[in-house]
Design a protein around this motif. Structure first.
Motif, mmCIF file in Angstrom:
data_model
loop_
_atom_site.group_PDB
_atom_site.id
_atom_site.type_symbol
_atom_site.label_atom_id
_atom_site.label_comp_id
_atom_site.label_asym_id
_atom_site.label_seq_id
_atom_site.Cartn_x
_atom_site.Cartn_y
_atom_site.Cartn_z
ATOM 1 N N MET A 1 0.849 -1.161 0.000
ATOM 2 C CA MET A 1 0.000 0.000 0.000
ATOM 3 C C MET A 1 0.898 1.228 0.000
ATOM 4 O O MET A 1 1.823 1.333 0.780
ATOM 5 C CB MET A 1 -0.891 -0.061 1.241
ATOM 6 N N ALA A 2 0.628 2.129 -0.891
ATOM 7 C CA ALA A 2 1.366 3.393 -0.965
ATOM 8 C C ALA A 2 0.684 4.420 -0.076
ATOM 9 O O ALA A 2 -0.518 4.359 0.161
ATOM 10 C CB ALA A 2 1.406 3.885 -2.400
ATOM 11 N N GLN A 3 1.467 5.358 0.401
ATOM 12 C CA GLN A 3 0.932 6.388 1.287
ATOM 13 C C GLN A 3 1.344 7.754 0.771
ATOM 14 O O GLN A 3 2.494 7.959 0.396
ATOM 15 C CB GLN A 3 1.474 6.167 2.702
ATOM 16 N N ARG A 5 1.552 11.700 1.844
ATOM 17 C CA ARG A 5 1.560 12.590 3.002
ATOM 18 C C ARG A 5 1.757 14.010 2.497
ATOM 19 O O ARG A 5 2.704 14.289 1.775
ATOM 20 C CB ARG A 5 2.691 12.202 3.945
ATOM 21 N N ALA A 32 -8.478 5.342 -2.970
ATOM 22 C CA ALA A 32 -7.870 6.102 -1.875
ATOM 23 C C ALA A 32 -8.652 5.914 -0.586
ATOM 24 O O ALA A 32 -9.880 5.839 -0.594
ATOM 25 C CB ALA A 32 -7.822 7.581 -2.233
ATOM 26 N N SER A 33 -7.931 5.854 0.526
ATOM 27 C CA SER A 33 -8.582 5.829 1.833
ATOM 28 C C SER A 33 -9.019 7.248 2.190
ATOM 29 O O SER A 33 -8.653 8.215 1.520
ATOM 30 C CB SER A 33 -7.616 5.301 2.895
ATOM 31 N N PRO A 35 -8.714 10.649 4.072
ATOM 32 C CA PRO A 35 -7.544 11.355 4.610
ATOM 33 C C PRO A 35 -7.628 11.443 6.131
ATOM 34 O O PRO A 35 -8.714 11.571 6.693
ATOM 35 C CB PRO A 35 -7.617 12.747 3.980
ATOM 36 N N ARG A 36 -6.458 11.332 6.769
ATOM 37 C CA ARG A 36 -6.365 11.441 8.230
ATOM 38 C C ARG A 36 -5.411 12.567 8.586
ATOM 39 O O ARG A 36 -4.347 12.708 7.985
ATOM 40 C CB ARG A 36 -5.826 10.142 8.837
ATOM 41 N N VAL A 48 -2.492 12.530 5.745
ATOM 42 C CA VAL A 48 -2.006 11.335 5.075
ATOM 43 C C VAL A 48 -3.194 10.498 4.597
ATOM 44 O O VAL A 48 -4.247 10.504 5.215
ATOM 45 C CB VAL A 48 -1.087 10.516 6.020
ATOM 46 N N PHE A 49 -3.024 9.822 3.453
ATOM 47 C CA PHE A 49 -4.003 8.849 2.997
ATOM 48 C C PHE A 49 -3.283 7.770 2.213
ATOM 49 O O PHE A 49 -2.193 7.973 1.705
ATOM 50 C CB PHE A 49 -5.154 9.487 2.200
ATOM 51 N N GLU A 50 -3.909 6.585 2.169
ATOM 52 C CA GLU A 50 -3.318 5.433 1.495
ATOM 53 C C GLU A 50 -3.937 5.260 0.120
ATOM 54 O O GLU A 50 -5.087 5.625 -0.111
ATOM 55 C CB GLU A 50 -3.545 4.149 2.308
#
Length: 79
Positions: A1-3, A5, A32-33, A35-36, A48-50
């Motif tokens: 999984m790429a991230q 940031r 995409a996940s 965002p956090r 950041v999101f994956e």
């Protein structure tokens, strides 16, 4: 999984995310996940999101068999 940031000044990060997130979410090549927001030791902002490669075929989830109903109300008292 790429991230991915995005870090920097709060206004700069907001401006980049405003352009980047719709682009990534509209892509059919990646998923995409959400965002956090990450904490920072100093001033600024870190988000950041994956990313995952999109599946080759659409994914659907179906229930096998009839719907299962659960009783409402009180449970029976033990005998």
């Amino acid at each position: 999984m790429a991230q991915i940031r995005v870090m920097g000044d709060a206004d700069e990060v907001a401006a980049v995310l405003e352009v980047l997130l719709p682009f990534v979410q509209a892509s059919t090549a990646v998923v995409a996940s959400a965002p956090r927001e990450l904490g920072m030791r100093g001033e600024g902002r870190r988000v950041v999101f994956e990313l995952l490669p999109a599946p080759d075929a659409p994914v659907t989830v179906e229930q096998a068999g009839p719907a299962v109903r659960t009783p409402r109300g009180r449970l029976p008292k033990p005998s």
